[in-house]
Design a protein around this motif. Structure first.
Motif, PDB file in Angstrom:
ATOM      1  N   LYS A  83     -15.153   0.829   5.844  1.00  0.00           N
ATOM      2  CA  LYS A  83     -14.586   2.331   5.754  1.00  0.00           C
ATOM      3  C   LYS A  83     -12.746   2.454   5.575  1.00  0.00           C
ATOM      4  CE  LYS A  83     -18.647   3.987   8.534  1.00  0.00           C
ATOM      5  NZ  LYS A  83     -19.067   4.681   9.682  1.00  0.00           N
ATOM      6  N   LYS A  84     -12.204   1.453   5.806  1.00  0.00           N
ATOM      7  CA  LYS A  84     -10.806   1.442   5.769  1.00  0.00           C
ATOM      8  C   LYS A  84     -10.222   0.549   4.323  1.00  0.00           C
ATOM      9  CE  LYS A  84     -10.276   1.396  10.734  1.00  0.00           C
ATOM     10  NZ  LYS A  84      -9.553   0.668  11.855  1.00  0.00           N
ATOM     11  N   PRO A  85      -9.256   1.267   3.895  1.00  0.00           N
ATOM     12  CA  PRO A  85      -8.708   0.760   2.588  1.00  0.00           C
ATOM     13  C   PRO A  85      -8.070  -0.647   2.974  1.00  0.00           C
ATOM     14  CG  PRO A  85      -7.921   3.115   2.909  1.00  0.00           C
ATOM     15  CD  PRO A  85      -8.534   2.515   4.215  1.00  0.00           C
ATOM     16  N   ILE A  86      -8.341  -1.633   1.976  1.00  0.00           N
ATOM     17  CA  ILE A  86      -7.514  -2.796   1.934  1.00  0.00           C
ATOM     18  C   ILE A  86      -6.535  -2.977   1.079  1.00  0.00           C
ATOM     19  CG2 ILE A  86      -9.567  -4.071   2.969  1.00  0.00           C
ATOM     20  CD1 ILE A  86     -10.359  -4.782   0.126  1.00  0.00           C
ATOM     21  N   HIS A  87      -5.637  -3.741   1.173  1.00  0.00           N
ATOM     22  CA  HIS A  87      -4.875  -4.325  -0.239  1.00  0.00           C
ATOM     23  C   HIS A  87      -5.075  -5.956  -0.259  1.00  0.00           C
ATOM     24  CE1 HIS A  87      -1.692  -6.768   1.972  1.00  0.00           C
ATOM     25  NE2 HIS A  87      -1.736  -6.040   2.881  1.00  0.00           N
ATOM     26  N   VAL A  88      -5.095  -5.980  -1.583  1.00  0.00           N
ATOM     27  CA  VAL A  88      -5.266  -7.537  -2.007  1.00  0.00           C
ATOM     28  C   VAL A  88      -4.822  -7.667  -3.401  1.00  0.00           C
ATOM     29  CG1 VAL A  88      -7.735  -6.698  -3.104  1.00  0.00           C
ATOM     30  CG2 VAL A  88      -7.396  -9.215  -2.285  1.00  0.00           C
ATOM     31  N   LYS A  89      -4.362  -8.919  -3.752  1.00  0.00           N
ATOM     32  CA  LYS A  89      -3.879  -9.142  -5.006  1.00  0.00           C
ATOM     33  C   LYS A  89      -5.429  -9.181  -6.060  1.00  0.00           C
ATOM     34  CE  LYS A  89       0.589 -10.939  -3.811  1.00  0.00           C
ATOM     35  NZ  LYS A  89       1.458 -12.153  -3.763  1.00  0.00           N
ATOM     36  N   VAL A  90      -5.167  -8.800  -7.373  1.00  0.00           N
ATOM     37  CA  VAL A  90      -6.473  -8.736  -8.108  1.00  0.00           C
ATOM     38  C   VAL A  90      -6.015  -9.443  -9.439  1.00  0.00           C
ATOM     39  CG1 VAL A  90      -8.121  -7.424  -9.588  1.00  0.00           C
ATOM     40  CG2 VAL A  90      -7.613  -6.824  -7.060  1.00  0.00           C
ATOM     41  N   ILE A 110      -3.164  -4.171  -5.138  1.00  0.00           N
ATOM     42  CA  ILE A 110      -3.696  -3.055  -5.287  1.00  0.00           C
ATOM     43  C   ILE A 110      -4.332  -2.636  -3.978  1.00  0.00           C
ATOM     44  CG2 ILE A 110      -4.070  -2.962  -7.790  1.00  0.00           C
ATOM     45  CD1 ILE A 110      -7.110  -3.365  -5.449  1.00  0.00           C
ATOM     46  N   SER A 111      -4.627  -1.656  -3.729  1.00  0.00           N
ATOM     47  CA  SER A 111      -5.208  -0.912  -2.281  1.00  0.00           C
ATOM     48  C   SER A 111      -6.332   0.079  -2.904  1.00  0.00           C
ATOM     49  CB  SER A 111      -4.141   0.141  -1.770  1.00  0.00           C
ATOM     50  OG  SER A 111      -4.807   0.428  -0.517  1.00  0.00           O
ATOM     51  N   CYS A 112      -7.429  -0.003  -2.252  1.00  0.00           N
ATOM     52  CA  CYS A 112      -8.527   0.601  -2.282  1.00  0.00           C
ATOM     53  C   CYS A 112      -9.694   0.281  -1.198  1.00  0.00           C
ATOM     54  CB  CYS A 112      -9.255   0.253  -3.713  1.00  0.00           C
ATOM     55  SG  CYS A 112      -9.944  -1.557  -3.546  1.00  0.00           S
ATOM     56  N   LEU A 113     -10.749   1.130  -1.296  1.00  0.00           N
ATOM     57  CA  LEU A 113     -11.725   0.884   0.091  1.00  0.00           C
ATOM     58  C   LEU A 113     -12.402  -0.441  -0.680  1.00  0.00           C
ATOM     59  CD1 LEU A 113     -13.352   4.317   0.325  1.00  0.00           C
ATOM     60  CD2 LEU A 113     -12.064   3.103   2.062  1.00  0.00           C
ATOM     61  N   PRO A 114     -13.085  -1.277   0.208  1.00  0.00           N
ATOM     62  CA  PRO A 114     -13.677  -2.535  -0.245  1.00  0.00           C
ATOM     63  C   PRO A 114     -14.763  -2.347  -1.353  1.00  0.00           C
ATOM     64  CG  PRO A 114     -13.525  -2.416   2.253  1.00  0.00           C
ATOM     65  CD  PRO A 114     -12.939  -1.123   1.782  1.00  0.00           C
ATOM     66  N   GLU A 115     -15.556  -1.316  -1.113  1.00  0.00           N
ATOM     67  CA  GLU A 115     -16.613  -1.026  -2.148  1.00  0.00           C
ATOM     68  C   GLU A 115     -16.067  -0.797  -3.622  1.00  0.00           C
ATOM     69  OE1 GLU A 115     -17.336   3.787  -1.450  1.00  0.00           O
ATOM     70  OE2 GLU A 115     -18.961   2.162  -1.107  1.00  0.00           O
ATOM     71  N   LYS A 116     -14.806  -0.570  -3.541  1.00  0.00           N
ATOM     72  CA  LYS A 116     -14.310  -0.154  -5.049  1.00  0.00           C
ATOM     73  C   LYS A 116     -13.119  -1.200  -5.689  1.00  0.00           C
ATOM     74  CE  LYS A 116     -15.565   4.108  -5.209  1.00  0.00           C
ATOM     75  NZ  LYS A 116     -16.474   4.588  -6.077  1.00  0.00           N
ATOM     76  N   LEU A 117     -13.281  -2.479  -4.732  1.00  0.00           N
ATOM     77  CA  LEU A 117     -12.562  -3.386  -5.310  1.00  0.00           C
ATOM     78  C   LEU A 117     -13.048  -4.033  -6.499  1.00  0.00           C
ATOM     79  CD1 LEU A 117     -10.038  -5.440  -4.485  1.00  0.00           C
ATOM     80  CD2 LEU A 117     -11.845  -6.906  -3.334  1.00  0.00           C
ATOM     81  N   VAL A 163      -8.499   3.358  -7.301  1.00  0.00           N
ATOM     82  CA  VAL A 163      -8.008   2.166  -7.008  1.00  0.00           C
ATOM     83  C   VAL A 163      -6.352   2.411  -7.286  1.00  0.00           C
ATOM     84  CG1 VAL A 163      -7.129  -0.179  -7.884  1.00  0.00           C
ATOM     85  CG2 VAL A 163      -9.531   0.408  -7.573  1.00  0.00           C
ATOM     86  N   GLU A 164      -5.247   2.001  -6.342  1.00  0.00           N
ATOM     87  CA  GLU A 164      -4.039   2.643  -6.387  1.00  0.00           C
ATOM     88  C   GLU A 164      -3.020   1.183  -6.338  1.00  0.00           C
ATOM     89  OE1 GLU A 164      -3.286   5.396  -3.310  1.00  0.00           O
ATOM     90  OE2 GLU A 164      -4.400   7.027  -4.474  1.00  0.00           O
TER      91      GLU A 164
END
Length: 206
Positions: free
Chosen positions: A96-103, A132-139, A167-168
């Motif tokens: 339920k919380k946004p994550i930031h990860v390199k894609v 980028i930053s997004c909710l896990p389900e949107k990664l 996605v931001e």
């Protein structure tokens, strides 16, 4: 993707060496509202998983002690010269919380770009991944960078990339707006043009 791990009770250099000799890799799972856990994983299985691009940019199902947790791969330590993984870090995530990860970035349309077709430019990829930053389900597993409209001498920056819905760019990437791709003229062409320029001809005649 699924990762199977086992709890590790013994720590220290000697214990880690014995695990490596037994074909295991040490690791840690941290984050969330529970204490970090020391783990061990099968080295060969982990080695092959790390070769897959998606393993680095996907939500992973980590099975540990009969329970499954949602995690992200956060760090991998390699041996300086052996084909050996020394340690891995996984971070627990809250769906339920946004994550930031390199894609990873996938570049498309280069062969039809005016910079290539009309000006014989070379397209240089300055970056191969994006934070980028997004909710896990949107990664997204990757982000496409369309180069089909790139003209000679032009460039593409982070803010020019069309991101998937919800996605931001992370804050620091948006502020810095780093260079992603650049169309440049080959050095050989630049030298040929310089040698054939009027100024060069007149100087040679004198």
């Amino acid at each position: 993707m699924k990762v199977v791990a086992f709890e590790r009770t013994k720590q220290g250099t000697g214990a880690s060496r014995r695990l490596r000799n037994a074909g295991k890799t040490t690791g840690i799972v941290y984050g969330g509202n529970v204490d970090p856990k020391m783990i061990e994983l099968d080295h060969n299985t982990l080695w092959h998983a790390l070769k897959k691009e998606v393993f680095h940019s996907s939500i992973l199902d980590l099975e540990l002690s009969g329970k499954t947790e949602k995690v992200l791969l956060r760090d991998v330590q390699h041996h300086p010269f052996k084909q050996l993984i020394l340690h891995v870090d996984f971070q627990r995530i809250d769906v339920k919380k946004p994550i930031h990860v390199k894609v990873p970035l996938h570049f498309i349309g280069a062969e039809s770009a005016p910079a290539v077709k009309l000006a014989a430019n070379i397209i240089s990829h300055i970056a191969t991944e994006l934070d980028i930053s997004c909710l896990p389900e949107k990664l997204p597993k990757f982000i496409e960078v369309d180069l089909s409209e790139l003209v000679a001498g032009a460039s593409i920056h982070a803010k020019d990339i069309k991101l998937p819905a919800d996605v931001e760019l992370t804050v620091h990437v948006a502020q810095e707006n780093p260079l992603i791709s650049l169309a440049v003229q080959p050095m050989s062409t630049m030298l040929d043009e310089a040698s054939n320029s009027p100024g060069k001809t007149e100087a040679s005649a004198i």
